[in-house]
Design a protein around this motif. Structure first.
Motif: not given
Length: 164
Positions: A3-6, A14-20, A22-29, A151-157
């Motif tokens: 679990l991780f929050g925004v 917040k909402t734009g970041l959440m949307e991006r 979700v797309a980034e993590f699902t793209h990563r499988g 987004t990729a750097a935030i997802a990596d973090f």
């Protein structure tokens, strides 16, 4: 469950970041679910539709199902709003749950912040905020500052923080 929050103030992104994310993590499988907190009354039901008519007639719960999705709506009436923990217990298992809102809960978060809003950072008074995703200089140096648009750097973090 990971679990991780925004979090952040209104219009911080917040909402734009959440949307991006979700797309980034699902793209990563990965499988990702989201929880969004609203500070106001909201409705997912259309007036005149059968499910709304059931609810208006007094049903405590209405489950709407189709070939594409299902949704369960529960009327709280005078009951207290469920806690984040209670809501998480209702979620199906996934690789990651991203939570938008719930500023005061104790789960790890990234704060979305934009200088142009003129709002102060939440992070200095909240140790659960592990990083700030910023547009502009937030003026702190006690935790990572990430570009709100990277987004990729935030997802990596986030992935590193939750062990993905």
């Amino acid at each position: 469950m990971r679990l991780f929050g925004v979090t952040g103030w209104k219009n911080a992104g917040k909402t734009g970041l959440m949307e991006r994310l979700v797309a980034e993590f699902t793209h990563r499988g990965l499988t990702v679910s989201t929880l969004k907190h609203a500070h106001h009354s909201f409705d997912v039901d259309q007036p005149g539709k059968d499910s709304r008519r059931h609810r208006d007639a007094g049903a405590h719960q209405v489950l709407l199902s189709s070939r594409s999705r299902w949704a369960l709506m529960t009327e709280l009436g005078e009951a207290d709003e469920p806690s984040l923990e209670e809501l998480l217990a209702r979620m199906a298992p996934v690789d990651l749950i991203l939570v938008e809102g719930w500023k005061r809960d104790r789960h790890p978060k990234v704060e979305a912040w934009r200088a142009e809003t003129g709002r102060p950072l939440i992070a200095p008074d909240d140790p659960t905020i592990r990083a700030v995703a910023a547009k502009g200089d937030p003026g702190i140096d006690d935790r990572p500052i990430l570009d709100l648009d990277d987004t990729a750097a935030i997802a990596d973090f986030i992935a590193a923080e939750v062990g993905l």
